[in-house]
Design an enzyme around this catalytic site. Sequence first.
Site, PDB file in Angstrom:
ATOM      1  N   GLY A  81      44.935  35.118  38.754  1.00 22.29           N
ATOM      2  CA  GLY A  81      44.471  34.933  37.382  1.00 22.29           C
ATOM      3  C   GLY A  81      43.182  34.137  37.294  1.00 22.29           C
ATOM      4  N   GLY A  82      42.416  34.107  38.391  1.00 17.80           N
ATOM      5  CA  GLY A  82      41.122  33.419  38.370  1.00 17.80           C
ATOM      6  C   GLY A  82      41.216  31.934  38.100  1.00 17.80           C
ATOM      7  N   SER A 158      44.612  37.212  44.959  1.00 11.00           N
ATOM      8  CA  SER A 158      43.395  36.819  44.267  1.00 11.00           C
ATOM      9  C   SER A 158      43.238  35.293  44.280  1.00 11.00           C
ATOM     10  CB  SER A 158      43.400  37.377  42.837  1.00 11.00           C
ATOM     11  OG  SER A 158      42.150  37.224  42.223  1.00 11.00           O
ATOM     12  N   ALA A 159      43.203  34.650  43.119  1.00  8.58           N
ATOM     13  CA  ALA A 159      43.092  33.188  43.104  1.00  8.58           C
ATOM     14  C   ALA A 159      44.295  32.540  43.791  1.00  8.58           C
ATOM     15  CB  ALA A 159      42.979  32.682  41.671  1.00  8.58           C
ATOM     16  N   ASP A 264      36.738  46.750  45.322  1.00  3.69           N
ATOM     17  CA  ASP A 264      36.804  45.407  44.751  1.00  3.69           C
ATOM     18  C   ASP A 264      35.466  44.723  45.004  1.00  3.69           C
ATOM     19  OD1 ASP A 264      37.358  42.793  44.016  1.00  3.69           O
ATOM     20  OD2 ASP A 264      38.984  42.509  45.460  1.00  3.69           O
ATOM     21  N   HIS A 294      40.309  45.615  42.096  1.00  3.97           N
ATOM     22  CA  HIS A 294      40.925  44.299  42.201  1.00  3.97           C
ATOM     23  C   HIS A 294      42.242  44.282  41.415  1.00  3.97           C
ATOM     24  CE1 HIS A 294      40.699  40.082  43.330  1.00  3.97           C
ATOM     25  NE2 HIS A 294      41.179  39.786  42.140  1.00  3.97           N
TER      26      HIS A 294
END
Length: 321
Positions: A81-82, A158-159, A264, A294
């Site tokens: 979720g960045g 991701s994050a 991505d 992504h």
Amino acid sequence: MDPYKELQIVLNPDGTLTRLLHVPETPPTSDPTLHIPVLSKDIPINQSTDTWARVYLPREALHNSPSSTKQLPLVVFYHGGGFILFSASSTIFHDFCVNMATELRVIIVSVEYRLAPEHRLPAAYDDAVEALHWIRTTQEDWVRKYADFSNCFLMGGSAGANIAYNAGLRVAKEDDNLEPLKIRGLIMIQPFFGGDRRTGSELRLFNDPLFPPCMSDVMWELSLPVGVNRDHEYCNPTVGGGSKLLERIKVLGWKILVTGCDGDQLFDHQMEFVKLLETKDVGVVAHFGEGGFHGVDLRDPVKAKALLVICKDFVLSCLAV
């Protein structure tokens, strides 16, 4: 593209975010009488920071007699979720963890960490490491009785993969302090890394409708410590002291799985990270596919199933050592 509009966030004058995106959430289900393959429940970690964990237990573990119970490998999961969006209770991550617990036959502890910009990095890393210390000392029945502390994996997408890596670097320095928890490896799905220099994949996917570079720019702007650029070690793993700690990871014998795809925009950063691991002689397993995007492993059932096979093979290879 206006990344704030696309992300459905509003930056307030006091530095907080108003998150307008409706994110479906799923409550935990701990009732053993229900005919579901995986039970789950939420447990507080630190009330002062409002962090907690969702524990996933394959129900088959409950059917074994206490004397014959074979403890299951433990996966500590950090959601994506960045650094600014989502939760351990978000349906997309809840479903992923249920499928993973089923297919891999593992106990999962999914960590609810603090989000930026209200809590900028390294707050998420602090919470990630605190969760590991909570796991090793908790008297929570599902964790204590059914998890094999000698076979622990840090995992994220991701994050969340960035968090798993940075938490791993921290505990690599103090491995003995995690006893009896023993980390075997890191599972990093499309890790969220960056840098000040635009890479080829970022330029190629500059106008990507799903996750363009301007969107990741905003995420880094909101999550990194105030005043630093994207060549900070939290963002760029090839700089700072982190690469030196990879020597310690090599000595500890951890293996690292890195997955991604060339659809991505983060692809080149991920490839550079794999090359760094190879340079340091860290045991790395890399799986990169063509196309995709992504977050594809969360949204495409076929890709999700293939990813679980890759993860299962990786876990089994680490357990065989």
